[in-house]
Design a protein around this motif. Structure first.
Motif, short mmCIF file in Angstrom:
data_model
loop_
_atom_site.label_atom_id
_atom_site.label_comp_id
_atom_site.label_asym_id
_atom_site.label_seq_id
_atom_site.Cartn_x
_atom_site.Cartn_y
_atom_site.Cartn_z
N GLY A 120 4.46 7.20 6.32
CA GLY A 120 4.35 7.15 4.86
C GLY A 120 4.19 5.74 4.34
O GLY A 120 3.41 5.49 3.41
N ALA A 121 4.91 4.80 4.91
CA ALA A 121 4.79 3.40 4.50
C ALA A 121 3.41 2.84 4.84
O ALA A 121 2.81 2.12 4.04
CB ALA A 121 5.87 2.56 5.14
N ILE A 122 2.89 3.21 6.01
CA ILE A 122 1.55 2.75 6.39
C ILE A 122 0.50 3.35 5.48
O ILE A 122 -0.42 2.66 5.03
CB ILE A 122 1.27 3.09 7.88
CG1 ILE A 122 2.16 2.25 8.77
CG2 ILE A 122 -0.19 2.89 8.23
CD1 ILE A 122 2.14 2.67 10.22
N SER A 123 0.64 4.63 5.16
CA SER A 123 -0.34 5.26 4.27
C SER A 123 -0.26 4.70 2.85
O SER A 123 -1.27 4.54 2.18
CB SER A 123 -0.16 6.77 4.25
OG SER A 123 1.10 7.11 3.71
N PHE A 124 0.95 4.36 2.39
CA PHE A 124 1.08 3.73 1.08
C PHE A 124 0.43 2.35 1.07
O PHE A 124 -0.22 1.97 0.09
CB PHE A 124 2.55 3.63 0.68
CG PHE A 124 2.75 3.07 -0.69
CD1 PHE A 124 2.53 3.84 -1.82
CD2 PHE A 124 3.15 1.75 -0.86
CE1 PHE A 124 2.71 3.33 -3.09
CE2 PHE A 124 3.33 1.22 -2.12
CZ PHE A 124 3.11 2.01 -3.25
N ALA A 125 0.59 1.60 2.16
CA ALA A 125 -0.03 0.28 2.24
C ALA A 125 -1.56 0.40 2.25
O ALA A 125 -2.24 -0.41 1.60
CB ALA A 125 0.45 -0.45 3.49
N LEU A 126 -2.08 1.39 2.95
CA LEU A 126 -3.53 1.59 2.94
C LEU A 126 -4.03 2.01 1.57
O LEU A 126 -5.09 1.58 1.12
CB LEU A 126 -3.92 2.64 3.98
CG LEU A 126 -3.88 2.21 5.44
CD1 LEU A 126 -4.11 3.41 6.35
CD2 LEU A 126 -4.91 1.13 5.69
N GLU A 127 -3.25 2.86 0.90
CA GLU A 127 -3.63 3.29 -0.45
C GLU A 127 -3.60 2.12 -1.43
O GLU A 127 -4.50 1.99 -2.26
CB GLU A 127 -2.68 4.39 -0.90
CG GLU A 127 -3.00 4.97 -2.26
CD GLU A 127 -1.99 6.00 -2.70
OE1 GLU A 127 -2.31 6.75 -3.63
OE2 GLU A 127 -0.89 6.04 -2.14
N ALA A 128 -2.61 1.27 -1.32
CA ALA A 128 -2.52 0.11 -2.21
C ALA A 128 -3.63 -0.89 -1.93
O ALA A 128 -4.11 -1.57 -2.84
CB ALA A 128 -1.16 -0.55 -2.06
N ARG A 129 -4.05 -0.96 -0.67
CA ARG A 129 -5.13 -1.89 -0.31
C ARG A 129 -6.48 -1.44 -0.87
O ARG A 129 -7.33 -2.25 -1.21
CB ARG A 129 -5.20 -2.01 1.21
CG ARG A 129 -6.15 -3.05 1.70
CD ARG A 129 -5.98 -3.24 3.19
NE ARG A 129 -6.81 -4.31 3.65
CZ ARG A 129 -7.90 -4.14 4.39
NH1 ARG A 129 -8.26 -2.94 4.76
NH2 ARG A 129 -8.61 -5.18 4.78
N LEU A 130 -6.66 -0.11 -0.95
CA LEU A 130 -7.92 0.42 -1.45
C LEU A 130 -8.03 0.39 -2.97
O LEU A 130 -9.12 0.41 -3.52
CB LEU A 130 -8.11 1.86 -0.97
CG LEU A 130 -8.37 2.01 0.52
CD1 LEU A 130 -8.33 3.48 0.90
CD2 LEU A 130 -9.71 1.41 0.88
N GLY A 131 -6.92 0.37 -3.65
CA GLY A 131 -6.94 0.37 -5.11
C GLY A 131 -5.53 0.58 -5.63
O GLY A 131 -4.56 0.21 -4.99
N ASN A 132 -5.44 1.18 -6.79
CA ASN A 132 -4.13 1.44 -7.37
C ASN A 132 -3.42 2.55 -6.62
O ASN A 132 -3.98 3.61 -6.39
CB ASN A 132 -4.29 1.85 -8.84
CG ASN A 132 -4.78 0.71 -9.69
OD1 ASN A 132 -4.63 -0.45 -9.32
ND2 ASN A 132 -5.38 1.02 -10.82
N ALA A 133 -2.18 2.30 -6.26
CA ALA A 133 -1.38 3.31 -5.59
C ALA A 133 -0.82 4.27 -6.64
O ALA A 133 -0.34 3.85 -7.69
CB ALA A 133 -0.25 2.66 -4.81
N PHE A 134 -0.90 5.54 -6.36
CA PHE A 134 -0.41 6.56 -7.29
C PHE A 134 1.09 6.72 -7.15
O PHE A 134 1.66 6.46 -6.08
CB PHE A 134 -1.09 7.91 -7.02
CG PHE A 134 -2.55 7.89 -7.30
CD1 PHE A 134 -3.03 7.99 -8.60
CD2 PHE A 134 -3.47 7.76 -6.28
CE1 PHE A 134 -4.37 7.98 -8.87
CE2 PHE A 134 -4.82 7.75 -6.53
CZ PHE A 134 -5.28 7.86 -7.84
N THR A 135 1.73 7.17 -8.22
CA THR A 135 3.15 7.47 -8.15
C THR A 135 3.31 8.85 -7.51
O THR A 135 2.51 9.76 -7.74
CB THR A 135 3.80 7.47 -9.54
OG1 THR A 135 3.11 8.42 -10.36
CG2 THR A 135 3.72 6.10 -10.17
#
Length: 107
Positions: free
Chosen positions: A61-76
């Motif tokens: 989950g932490a890795i996927s959140f980091a990838l999501e934040a790297r691509l753009g805005n991370a969702f809540t």
């Protein structure tokens, strides 16, 4: 890295991490548990495997959140997201569980 590649990376990583506790006797495939009285390697209990599964869920989950934040805005994410992804992670671990506990051992 585009969205499609990072999505498939997270799926493959989750599949590998969900089955990791059932395919080896080491914690996180690195730490040994020690030796039993006869000198044989200690076998992980089901409780340790499930605790390792929960820890790997949060790592993925932490890795996927980091990838999501790297691509753009991370969702809540609300509790529904974590309930669904937790159930999906458990479903992904089914092949490893079958291999470890439900397979008929032949001697």
């Amino acid at each position: 890295m585009d969205v499609a590649f990072s999505s498939w990376l997270v799926i493959v990583l989750a599949l590998a991490a969900a089955n990791l506790p059932f395919f080896n006797e080491k914690m996180f495939a690195v730490l040994t548990l020690g030796r039993a009285k006869g000198g044989a390697p200690r076998v992980k209990s089901l409780l340790l495997r499930l605790l390792e599964l929960v820890a790997l869920y949060f790592i993925v989950g932490a890795i996927s959140f980091a990838l999501e934040a790297r691509l753009g805005n991370a969702f809540t994410h609300t509790w529904e997201f974590f309930a669904i992804t937790g159930c999906l992670f458990i479903v992904l671990s089914f092949p490893g569980f079958v291999w470890r506990y439900l397979r008929k051992m032949r001697n």
